[in-house]
Design a protein around this motif. Structure first.
Motif, PDB file in Angstrom:
ATOM      1  N   LEU A 110       1.061  -1.355   0.044  1.00 35.40           N
ATOM      2  CA  LEU A 110      -0.022  -0.101  -0.025  1.00 35.40           C
ATOM      3  C   LEU A 110       0.753   1.282   0.205  1.00 35.40           C
ATOM      4  O   LEU A 110       1.704   1.334   0.680  1.00 35.40           O
ATOM      5  N   ILE A 111       0.447   2.316  -0.542  1.00 37.43           N
ATOM      6  CA  ILE A 111       1.041   3.564  -0.591  1.00 37.43           C
ATOM      7  C   ILE A 111      -0.075   4.702  -0.001  1.00 37.43           C
ATOM      8  O   ILE A 111      -1.004   4.774  -0.923  1.00 37.43           O
ATOM      9  N   THR A 112       0.375   5.423   0.650  1.00 35.92           N
ATOM     10  CA  THR A 112      -0.359   6.376   1.414  1.00 35.92           C
ATOM     11  C   THR A 112       0.019   7.673   1.156  1.00 35.92           C
ATOM     12  O   THR A 112       1.366   7.863   1.407  1.00 35.92           O
ATOM     13  N   ILE A 113      -0.816   8.335   0.522  1.00 33.76           N
ATOM     14  CA  ILE A 113      -0.130   9.808   0.206  1.00 33.76           C
ATOM     15  C   ILE A 113      -0.936  11.126   1.082  1.00 33.76           C
ATOM     16  O   ILE A 113      -1.908  10.941   1.410  1.00 33.76           O
ATOM     17  N   SER A 124       2.281  11.824 -11.301  1.00 30.11           N
ATOM     18  CA  SER A 124       2.324  11.394 -12.569  1.00 30.11           C
ATOM     19  C   SER A 124       1.414   9.976 -12.963  1.00 30.11           C
ATOM     20  O   SER A 124       1.620   9.174 -12.224  1.00 30.11           O
ATOM     21  N   GLN A 125       0.563  10.281 -13.907  1.00 33.68           N
ATOM     22  CA  GLN A 125      -0.541   9.240 -14.009  1.00 33.68           C
ATOM     23  C   GLN A 125       0.380   7.918 -14.495  1.00 33.68           C
ATOM     24  O   GLN A 125       0.140   6.580 -14.207  1.00 33.68           O
ATOM     25  N   SER A 126       1.624   8.216 -15.225  1.00 39.04           N
ATOM     26  CA  SER A 126       2.035   6.706 -15.792  1.00 39.04           C
ATOM     27  C   SER A 126       2.971   6.057 -14.639  1.00 39.04           C
ATOM     28  O   SER A 126       3.015   5.016 -14.460  1.00 39.04           O
ATOM     29  N   HIS A 127       3.194   6.865 -13.663  1.00 35.26           N
ATOM     30  CA  HIS A 127       3.931   6.280 -12.603  1.00 35.26           C
ATOM     31  C   HIS A 127       2.810   5.537 -11.705  1.00 35.26           C
ATOM     32  O   HIS A 127       2.976   4.441 -10.927  1.00 35.26           O
ATOM     33  N   VAL A 128       1.689   6.163 -11.413  1.00 33.01           N
ATOM     34  CA  VAL A 128       0.775   5.772 -10.569  1.00 33.01           C
ATOM     35  C   VAL A 128       0.154   4.315 -11.215  1.00 33.01           C
ATOM     36  O   VAL A 128      -0.160   3.485 -10.581  1.00 33.01           O
ATOM     37  N   GLN A 129       0.013   4.405 -12.475  1.00 31.74           N
ATOM     38  CA  GLN A 129      -0.451   3.089 -13.299  1.00 31.74           C
ATOM     39  C   GLN A 129       0.512   2.047 -13.118  1.00 31.74           C
ATOM     40  O   GLN A 129       0.262   1.039 -13.155  1.00 31.74           O
ATOM     41  N   CYS A 130       1.818   2.490 -13.208  1.00 27.87           N
ATOM     42  CA  CYS A 130       2.785   1.398 -13.014  1.00 27.87           C
ATOM     43  C   CYS A 130       2.763   0.761 -11.741  1.00 27.87           C
ATOM     44  O   CYS A 130       2.921  -0.458 -11.748  1.00 27.87           O
ATOM     45  N   ALA A 131       2.620   1.354 -10.716  1.00 29.81           N
ATOM     46  CA  ALA A 131       2.263   0.961  -9.308  1.00 29.81           C
ATOM     47  C   ALA A 131       0.970  -0.042  -9.132  1.00 29.81           C
ATOM     48  O   ALA A 131       1.085  -1.250  -8.842  1.00 29.81           O
ATOM     49  N   VAL A 132      -0.032   0.312 -10.106  1.00 29.78           N
ATOM     50  CA  VAL A 132      -1.334  -0.621 -10.037  1.00 29.78           C
ATOM     51  C   VAL A 132      -1.221  -1.795 -10.735  1.00 29.78           C
ATOM     52  O   VAL A 132      -1.631  -2.651 -10.370  1.00 29.78           O
ATOM     53  N   ARG A 133      -0.449  -1.436 -11.938  1.00 33.50           N
ATOM     54  CA  ARG A 133       0.018  -2.914 -12.752  1.00 33.50           C
ATOM     55  C   ARG A 133       0.540  -3.831 -11.922  1.00 33.50           C
ATOM     56  O   ARG A 133       0.539  -4.941 -12.157  1.00 33.50           O
ATOM     57  N   GLY A 135       0.328  -4.485  -8.777  1.00 30.30           N
ATOM     58  CA  GLY A 135      -0.564  -4.771  -7.754  1.00 30.30           C
ATOM     59  C   GLY A 135      -0.640  -4.292  -6.426  1.00 30.30           C
ATOM     60  O   GLY A 135      -1.091  -4.582  -5.694  1.00 30.30           O
ATOM     61  N   VAL A 136       0.106  -2.926  -6.554  1.00 28.82           N
ATOM     62  CA  VAL A 136       0.306  -2.176  -5.074  1.00 28.82           C
ATOM     63  C   VAL A 136      -1.075  -1.192  -5.175  1.00 28.82           C
ATOM     64  O   VAL A 136      -1.444  -0.656  -6.516  1.00 28.82           O
ATOM     65  N   ALA A 137      -1.643  -0.860  -4.205  1.00 36.53           N
ATOM     66  CA  ALA A 137      -2.805  -0.187  -4.202  1.00 36.53           C
ATOM     67  C   ALA A 137      -2.372   1.260  -3.482  1.00 36.53           C
ATOM     68  O   ALA A 137      -1.496   1.389  -2.560  1.00 36.53           O
ATOM     69  N   PHE A 138      -3.046   2.249  -3.775  1.00 33.73           N
ATOM     70  CA  PHE A 138      -2.730   3.472  -3.390  1.00 33.73           C
ATOM     71  C   PHE A 138      -4.373   3.760  -1.883  1.00 33.73           C
ATOM     72  O   PHE A 138      -5.255   3.260  -2.436  1.00 33.73           O
ATOM     73  N   GLU A 139      -3.946   4.158  -1.039  1.00 32.92           N
ATOM     74  CA  GLU A 139      -4.644   4.283   0.235  1.00 32.92           C
ATOM     75  C   GLU A 139      -5.118   5.578   0.511  1.00 32.92           C
ATOM     76  O   GLU A 139      -4.366   6.541   0.585  1.00 32.92           O
ATOM     77  N   ILE A 140      -6.445   5.804   0.595  1.00 35.55           N
ATOM     78  CA  ILE A 140      -6.940   7.390   1.085  1.00 35.55           C
ATOM     79  C   ILE A 140      -7.519   7.161   2.606  1.00 35.55           C
ATOM     80  O   ILE A 140      -8.378   5.919   2.734  1.00 35.55           O
ATOM     81  N   LEU A 141      -7.083   8.020   3.476  1.00 33.92           N
ATOM     82  CA  LEU A 141      -7.620   8.094   4.821  1.00 33.92           C
ATOM     83  C   LEU A 141      -8.695   8.719   5.020  1.00 33.92           C
ATOM     84  O   LEU A 141      -8.377  10.148   4.918  1.00 33.92           O
ATOM     85  N   TYR A 142      -9.874   8.554   5.633  1.00 32.56           N
ATOM     86  CA  TYR A 142     -11.128   9.241   5.708  1.00 32.56           C
ATOM     87  C   TYR A 142     -11.175   9.884   6.862  1.00 32.56           C
ATOM     88  O   TYR A 142     -11.780  10.921   7.203  1.00 32.56           O
ATOM     89  N   SER A 143     -10.184   9.466   8.004  1.00 31.95           N
ATOM     90  CA  SER A 143     -10.416  10.148   9.250  1.00 31.95           C
ATOM     91  C   SER A 143      -9.988  11.499   9.524  1.00 31.95           C
ATOM     92  O   SER A 143     -10.557  12.394  10.226  1.00 31.95           O
ATOM     93  N   LYS A 144      -9.030  11.751   8.440  1.00 35.33           N
ATOM     94  CA  LYS A 144      -8.515  13.331   8.441  1.00 35.33           C
ATOM     95  C   LYS A 144      -9.586  14.437   8.005  1.00 35.33           C
ATOM     96  O   LYS A 144      -9.217  15.463   8.363  1.00 35.33           O
ATOM     97  N   VAL A 145     -10.537  13.631   7.441  1.00 36.86           N
ATOM     98  CA  VAL A 145     -11.549  14.753   6.936  1.00 36.86           C
ATOM     99  C   VAL A 145     -12.526  15.119   7.883  1.00 36.86           C
ATOM    100  O   VAL A 145     -13.058  16.118   7.946  1.00 36.86           O
ATOM    101  N   LEU A 146     -12.644  14.266   9.023  1.00 38.66           N
ATOM    102  CA  LEU A 146     -13.725  14.351  10.078  1.00 38.66           C
ATOM    103  C   LEU A 146     -13.390  15.671  10.891  1.00 38.66           C
ATOM    104  O   LEU A 146     -14.245  16.493  11.635  1.00 38.66           O
ATOM    105  N   HIS A 147     -11.851  15.970  11.217  1.00 37.68           N
ATOM    106  CA  HIS A 147     -11.595  16.909  12.223  1.00 37.68           C
ATOM    107  C   HIS A 147     -10.843  18.083  11.447  1.00 37.68           C
ATOM    108  O   HIS A 147     -10.203  18.983  12.005  1.00 37.68           O
TER     109      HIS A 147
END
Length: 258
Positions: A110-113, A124-133, A135-147
């Motif tokens: 997992l890669i968390t930004i 870069s979309q090409s770099h992101v797509q390389c990671a996705v291909r 099998g690596v996933a990008f992670e979004i954390l929703y708890s930071k939105v709450l506060h």
């Protein structure tokens, strides 16, 4: 190890008051969570197959052990046998060159930004797509939105939409990223929040279910196989740097006749 792709996963939970947090997560409908431990820990506090303490219901929640290594992508192989999941975090110290190496070479899951601040690197979309291909996933954390305040919330939503466009809705995981039980939300609430980030309902559902299951399965296979190889498509950079004249003019191997 096969995982149920209809289960609800939260792959980023702090190791705070764990029994209380587990009960809260189970009451909300989460069926598997990943507890984040510090990088210094090289031993598993709990095995994935171990029963969760403190849960009195019939269907106990599954607990995985995860380590976050910041941007130290070279350290990933060191933790692949001691933890179920390996995560990397891109923050203000991350450069475009480091982000490129993480996407192309890091043996992580997992890669968390950090989306709460302006990005210090080009997404870069090409770099992101390389990671996705890979099998690596990008992670979004929703708890930071709450506060978050209005400015921070605007930055989170803007960067999250940019990340969703770069991944084309695939290879995304939505996690809480909190150790506070009160900040946990139900899987349906998390999916609704994901649609505000720009995901379609089906993609939002995958972000807490099937994509997470695939990541856990992939991590299990990585621990089981010591050696292997990977076939990948040529990137735009590979095509641009390809020199036909250099290949044609290369010396042929010397063959000795007997």
């Amino acid at each position: 190890e096969s995982c149920d792709r209809s289960m609800a996963y939260d792959l980023n939970v702090g190791a705070g008051a764990l029994p209380v947090l587990l009960r809260r997560a189970q009451d909300l409908g989460w069926e598997c969570i990943a507890r984040v431990s510090p990088p210094a820990s090289t031993s598993k506090p709990n095995s994935p197959s171990q029963r969760t303490p403190g849960c009195e219901q019939q269907h106990e929640i599954r607990v995985l052990e995860r380590v976050n290594l910041g941007c130290a992508w070279e350290q990933c192989p060191k933790y692949k046998d001691s933890h179920d999941l390996i995560g990397l975090e891109c923050d203000a110290s991350t450069t475009s060159e480091i982000f490129k190496k993480i996407c192309e070479r890091a043996e992580c899951d997992l890669i968390t930004i950090n989306l709460s601040k302006p990005l210090s690197f080009y997404l870069s979309q090409s770099h992101v797509q390389c990671a996705v291909r890979r099998g690596v996933a990008f992670e979004i954390l929703y708890s930071k939105v709450l506060h978050a305040d209005e400015s921070t919330r605007r930055s989170i939503f803007g960067n999250a939409r940019l990340l969703c466009r770069s991944t084309r809705g695939k290879g995304l995981v939505l996690s809480s990223g909190t150790a506070n039980p009160l900040d946990l939300r139900s899987p349906s609430d998390a999916q609704n929040l994901a649609t505000l980030f720009g995901l379609k309902p089906a993609e939002a559902k995958s972000a807490v279910e099937s994509t997470c299951a695939r990541i856990v399965e992939r991590a299990g296979l990585r621990r089981g196989f010591k050696r292997g190889f990977q076939l990948r498509e040529k990137t735009r950079e590979d095509v641009e740097n390809f020199d036909e004249n250099r290949v044609a003019g290369a010396k042929k191997p010397r063959v000795q006749k007997y």
